[in-house]
Design an enzyme around this catalytic site. Sequence first.
Site, PDB file in Angstrom:
ATOM      1  N   ALA A   1     -48.360   1.795  -4.765  1.00 55.97           N
ATOM      2  CA  ALA A   1     -48.780   1.253  -6.039  1.00 55.97           C
ATOM      3  C   ALA A   1     -50.399  -0.074  -5.347  1.00 55.97           C
ATOM      4  CB  ALA A   1     -47.729   0.517  -6.099  1.00 55.97           C
TER       5      ALA A   1
ATOM      6  N   GLY B   1     -38.138  12.696  -4.797  1.00 53.95           N
ATOM      7  CA  GLY B   1     -37.506  13.655  -6.583  1.00 53.95           C
ATOM      8  C   GLY B   1     -38.617  14.014  -6.786  1.00 53.95           C
TER       9      GLY B   1
ATOM     10  N   GLU C   1     -34.377  16.575 -14.462  1.00 49.41           N
ATOM     11  CA  GLU C   1     -33.158  15.287 -12.977  1.00 49.41           C
ATOM     12  C   GLU C   1     -32.936  15.175 -14.113  1.00 49.41           C
ATOM     13  OE1 GLU C   1     -35.685  12.948 -10.198  1.00 49.41           O
ATOM     14  OE2 GLU C   1     -35.912  14.544  -9.585  1.00 49.41           O
TER      15      GLU C   1
ATOM     16  N   HIS D   1     -28.109   5.032  -5.709  1.00 48.39           N
ATOM     17  CA  HIS D   1     -28.683   5.788  -5.667  1.00 48.39           C
ATOM     18  C   HIS D   1     -27.739   6.630  -5.168  1.00 48.39           C
ATOM     19  CE1 HIS D   1     -30.059  10.530  -5.074  1.00 48.39           C
ATOM     20  NE2 HIS D   1     -30.914   9.582  -5.494  1.00 48.39           N
TER      21      HIS D   1
ATOM     22  N   ARG E   1     -27.860   7.861 -13.358  1.00 46.68           N
ATOM     23  CA  ARG E   1     -27.472   7.190 -12.305  1.00 46.68           C
ATOM     24  C   ARG E   1     -26.237   6.264 -12.472  1.00 46.68           C
ATOM     25  NH1 ARG E   1     -33.346   7.041  -8.794  1.00 46.68           N
ATOM     26  NH2 ARG E   1     -34.038   9.192  -8.267  1.00 46.68           N
TER      27      ARG E   1
ATOM     28  N   ARG F   1     -33.602   2.543 -14.449  1.00 50.10           N
ATOM     29  CA  ARG F   1     -34.823   3.445 -14.445  1.00 50.10           C
ATOM     30  C   ARG F   1     -34.311   5.073 -13.880  1.00 50.10           C
ATOM     31  NH1 ARG F   1     -37.210   6.403  -9.725  1.00 50.10           N
ATOM     32  NH2 ARG F   1     -35.152   5.887  -8.550  1.00 50.10           N
TER      33      ARG F   1
ATOM     34  N   LEU G   1     -42.771   6.119  -9.388  1.00 49.99           N
ATOM     35  CA  LEU G   1     -43.722   6.699  -8.511  1.00 49.99           C
ATOM     36  C   LEU G   1     -45.394   7.124 -10.396  1.00 49.99           C
ATOM     37  CD1 LEU G   1     -42.660   9.812  -6.383  1.00 49.99           C
ATOM     38  CD2 LEU G   1     -43.594   7.115  -5.555  1.00 49.99           C
TER      39      LEU G   1
END
Length: 550
Positions: free
Chosen positions: A21, A58, A124, A239, A285, A378, A384
């Site tokens: 960022a 990822g 994913e 995670h 997740r 998320r 990203l």
Amino acid sequence: MSAVPYTVRNAEVVVIGSGLAGLTTALNLIHHHSPAAPVTLLTKTADLPGGSSPYAQGGIAAAIGPGDRPEDHAADTVSAGAGFVDAARAQVLAQEGAERVRALLDAGLPFDRDADGAPLLGREAAHGAARIVHAGGDATGRTLVAALADQVRAAPSIRVETNAFAVDLAVRGGRVCGVLARHPDGWVFHRTARVVLATGGIGAAFARTTNPAEATGDGLVLAARAGATLADVEFVQFHPTALAVDADPAPLLTEALRGAGALLLDRHGERFMAHEHPLAELAPRDVVARAIGARIAAGEPVYLDLRPALAAKPEGFPTVLALCAEHGLDPWTDPVPVAPAAHYHMGGVVTDLSGRTNVEGLWACGETACTGVHGANRLASNSLLEALVFGARVARDVAERSLPTLAPFALPQPPAIAGGAGAALLNAITADSRATLYQAAGLVRDGATLRSARQRLDRLAVALDRLRGDVGGGCAADAESVRRWGEARNRLLVGRLVVHAALARTESRGAHFRSDFPLEDPAAQRHRFTLNDLAGNAEATLEDAACSIL
């Protein structure tokens, strides 16, 4: 004026943070500013890049494949966010994200491609299509930010300041007017009307995390102390598959492994996720993490069998193979032990679509910001992407927004900080605060544990006051002592903010699960608050705080 080295530097724009960022924002800003008005990039790391971006395995989600559409990507993002995603902003993320990834591909960045030059796309969890772009197999973050860092170093209109720890923002009359930072050669006040926070997440505030040591929530608390509005702070994504070894941070085993066929096994070597969710290993997740966490809490190990993924992509996971080898594990032969770890913060500083906060002259982007695109959970590989999209949006708005000239104001004084003499207490406070937050605000939460944690963190905050005092004349503590104190201070405030928000949300939603309120409340709303809403523990005293730590 301070008796210690104290320098004032003028800057057109200050960007704090050197992950994706921050680098994206700085590079986009130079298109709007001449070399005579440089962008200053502050990073507390010794070199570029920094933060969690280099650890991202990822990839980047983007709807660029045949038959895929940004609308479908946005819909998956909304679905994963458990009702709290702003659908219009998710569409902006997906639409502009696809455009930015295509631009990077056209610019020749080293993404993984097939023999015809087309990008290789992976799938994913919770994505309805294969839309994950990778670079260097599972080294996407490191590959991408390394390329951007080279561009930043080569840009004459970007002044990079390394080992520079931003201690506080100066705000006068509701406007940002500068950044007080400790540099290796002394204190520096960067006088500016424009500051961009891009410092990453809060994972290192937890005892077990996949984040690097520098992820101490600096931007979140800089903004909070400046009066910015925060939101969704309770939503911390764990995670599911960090390598269960004695390491800090915990080595990450990318979700792309499960996308490529890796299987979760219980202590008997049997799959269990098919009994937990229709998508099994590809469930969201939070579902996977809690299923693993429940077994570990019961004293049962959980393993990830990488062999199906490695067979499908023998060259696809060099980072994972190196991590396993580093810890004496051979995933080609045996499943490896895994456990959940704090990974990504969906909450942050409230911004609009241009990254503006409610404090004039202050912008935020990346994991520091709460843009509304992640909601309560998320979607994989959107982080990203968010940094690319909103870093560019922030740069454009910073360049276009006209701000009044700063009026004269009194310069802030550096805080007095104990040096080596306070190291033992500081280390104890840091370890205690991380353990407290992990225990109380981890995968499963309840009101009693959260209230106890609030009291504990308040007492630790009082104890930390022994190591500083705002005094005229400042302090000559070395830069490393200032950083250790500053990060301990920031971790504590992060913990108090998370616990405050988790107590306020009396339901279970996405990454936030309350065992005393296990159901989702359809009437529940997103929770916005400021530091003024954070209730302290009035009973905490210096004496009982210190006695309870050492």
